[in-house]
Design an enzyme around this catalytic site. Structure first.
Site, PDB file in Angstrom:
ATOM      1  N   GLU A 208      -1.821   3.679   4.204  1.00  0.00           N
ATOM      2  CA  GLU A 208      -0.883   2.573   4.440  1.00  0.00           C
ATOM      3  C   GLU A 208      -1.639   1.303   4.090  1.00  0.00           C
ATOM      4  O   GLU A 208      -2.481   0.834   4.849  1.00  0.00           O
ATOM      5  CB  GLU A 208      -0.418   2.577   5.894  1.00  0.00           C
ATOM      6  CG  GLU A 208       0.838   1.738   6.128  1.00  0.00           C
ATOM      7  CD  GLU A 208       0.525   0.280   6.401  1.00  0.00           C
ATOM      8  OE1 GLU A 208       0.831  -0.553   5.519  1.00  0.00           O
ATOM      9  OE2 GLU A 208      -0.016  -0.022   7.455  1.00  0.00           O
ATOM     10  N   CYS A 243       0.832  -6.419   7.345  1.00  0.00           N
ATOM     11  CA  CYS A 243       1.062  -5.899   5.998  1.00  0.00           C
ATOM     12  C   CYS A 243       2.503  -6.075   5.549  1.00  0.00           C
ATOM     13  O   CYS A 243       2.783  -6.088   4.346  1.00  0.00           O
ATOM     14  CB  CYS A 243       0.678  -4.422   5.942  1.00  0.00           C
ATOM     15  SG  CYS A 243       1.549  -3.381   7.139  1.00  0.00           S
TER      16      CYS A 243
END
Length: 558
Positions: A208, A243
């Site tokens: 990720e 993110c």
């Protein structure tokens, strides 16, 4: 030490300790107790590491982790059941089924920006799938790392779930071991190191990573609402250190001044005239990242583009929310992920040009669009290759438990096992899922074809698909935190779900017959007037990344 830890965990897994549903449920319930009983300790650790406000810690970390536990507990028994599938005529008379099984011993390397949630959430999935787990918290969030190392063994089975603290040396030692799955959350630089280490043992990896997440803002939106949602998604998410936080805004040249003025008003209302003194703003994680961020705007051709903010306090590691307008595209600010409180605004002649601009950059982890234009929505969904997409809001798609997050998209072979669900979310805050779609022909719900394609559901003409069955409607709250209810703003009222066949409401598409493996995207939509978009989801995504399947065919006795 790492070798000994892995050996002990493999012995526990080989003994079958982690496989029973009772063990899995007991560990998940223990995590719920930990979160309930130690909430104050968790909040204090997050404040020590990042100066996170209490409300932000609860909403973005504690509550999400607890929800994940409960989601896994509710679905656990169903996820563990073998799934019957049609047997081929060539094996008649026979039966066939797909049996989920744990992968084995899993390594989880978590990130510093959400150090509790990004540690516990993959642990929940690994436990639910029946794996033994090693959790390596980020050394850049030492208070949270220490808290996890202390508290987890008090609540969960320490013979199957372990925490290893440390920095680069300890992480390197862990990566030298053989694992059955590695989860890593963090930067692309370290992600390459993790992937290279895993390749030596052919270990499957879920990465990720970050990316430059764009926000397209059309001129026809309710600007006051849109700007507040952008501000919450940018600076209300760990001061941009997330993110999925917006990395830059794209709008038209004519609309940019109005957008900048609105952002200034909202930021002053949220964080006051001196944002560095605000207790609602997280600090930068450490001096290294502070220096990296300040260097991004030191260049003259960047510094002169600042239209709001820019204040810094190196001693307290604080940077104020900063807006920049028309920064040159060849600067470091515009080529790499910012991961901080800077928000550049890029202008284009026509809003449709924004899609081409996004596609000149690397694939974003998330992409956002604010508009009332249905055609622009369709073009955005069809042509922007983002991991997650959200219309008329920011970041809310990650709280939907059935939506596939980009970190899981890297493991299609272990995820694409149950593609029979296509819920509709009129608003990301109010869930009212539609019953599963049934595929054509003899394929049953949940059957995994040899080749799989997920196609996003686009609004189509000609009425609702007959295969899409819909439950009754209900009230959908569209009011967001910090927004006062205004009868003149339809997206803030209690809105009833419209009939999909009603005039002016986009109609539902359907999951097409699978042809080939392509990419998977999660799409969510929020209300903006009467806008209405469907969502494709992958159910059971919490455990699919850490569970494999066996195809079992049983022949009947003659």
């Amino acid at each position: 030490m790492a070798e000994e830890t892995v050996r002990e965990l493999r012995a526990s897994f080989a003994a079958g300790r982690t496989r029973p549903a009772e063990w899995r449920a007991a560990q998940l319930k223990a995590l719920v107790r930990l979160i309930d009983e130690k909430e104050a300790d968790i909040t204090a650790a997050l404040h020590d590491d990042l100066a996170k406000p209490h409300m932000e810690s609860y909403l973005h970390e504690i509550s999400l982790a607890k929800s994940s536990c409960k989601f896994a507990l509710n679905g656990l028994k169903n996820w563990m059941k073998p799934e019957k599938v049609p047997a081929a005529i060539t094996t008649f008379p026979s039966s066939a089924q797909i049996v989920p099984e744990p992968l084995g011993v899993v390594l989880i390397i978590s990130a510093w920006n959400y150090p509790f949630m990004l540690s516990i959430d993959p642990v929940i999935g690994a436990i639910a799938a029946g794996n033994a787990v090693v959790l390596k918290p980020s050394e850049l969030a030492p208070a949270t790392s220490s808290m996890l190392a202390k508290l987890l063994p008090e609540y969960v089975d320490s013979t199957c779930i372990k925490v290893v603290e440390g920095g680069v040396t300890e992480t390197t030692e862990l990566l030298e071991q053989r694992w059955d799955k590695i989860f890593y959350t963090g930067s692309g630089t370290v992600g390459r190191i993790v992937l290279a280490a895993a390749a030596k043992h052919l270990t499957p990896v879920a990465l990720e990573l970050g990316g430059k997440c764009p926000v397209i803002v059309d001129s026809n939106v309710d600007l006051h609402v849109a700007v507040k949602r952008i501000a919450v998604g940018k600076w209300g998410c760990n001061n941009g250190q997330a993110c999925i936080a917006p990395d830059y805004i794209i709008t038209t040249k004519s609309f940019a001044p109005e957008l900048v003025d609105s952002l200034k008003r909202v930021l002053e209302r949220f964080y006051g005239k001196d944002p560095l003194e605000s207790t609602d703003l997280s600090r930068i994680v450490n001096s290294k990242h502070f220096q990296r961020l300040t260097e991004l705007v030191e260049e003259k051709k960047v510094a002169e583009k600042i239209v709001y903010g820019g204040q810094t306090d190196e001693k307290r590691l604080k940077i104020a929310p900063t807006i920049l307008l028309d920064v040159p595209q060849d600067t470091a600010l515009m080529t790499g992920e910012i991961f901080g409180p800077y928000l550049p605004i890029v202008t284009v002649e026509k809003i449709e040009d924004s899609i081409d601009l996004i596609n000149t950059k690397t694939k974003p982890l998330a992409a956002y669009l604010f508009t009332k234009n249905k055609k622009l929505q369709q073009d955005f969904v069809a042509n922007v290759p983002a991991g997650g997409m959200l219309v008329n809001d920011v970041a809310l798609h990650v709280i939907e438990p059935c939506l596939l997050h980009q970190e899981l998209c890297n493991e299609l072979h272990s995820l694409l096992q149950n593609l029979n669900s296509a819920p509709i979310f009129p608003n990301a805050a109010g869930r009212e899922p539609v019953p599963p779609l049934r595929r054509r022909g003899r394929q049953r719900d949940g059957q995994l074809p040899r080749q799989v394609q997920l196609r996003l559901l686009h609004p189509q003409e000609g009425g609702p698909d007959p295969r899409l069955r819909r439950r009754g409607g209900g009230e959908v709250p569209a009011l967001h935190a910090g927004e006062a209810e205004d009868p003149e703003r339809p997206d803030q009222r209690q809105l009833h779900r419209p009939d999909p066949g009603a005039p002016g409401v986009p109609q539902g598409g359907a999951l097409d017959d699978p042809l080939a493996v392509q990419s998977v995207r999660a799409l969510c939509s929020c209300w903006s007037g009467a806008e209405y978009i469907q969502t494709i989801t992958l159910p059971n995504a919490k455990i699919k990344g850490v569970a494999s399947v066996r195809c079992v065919t049983q022949l009947y006795d003659a």
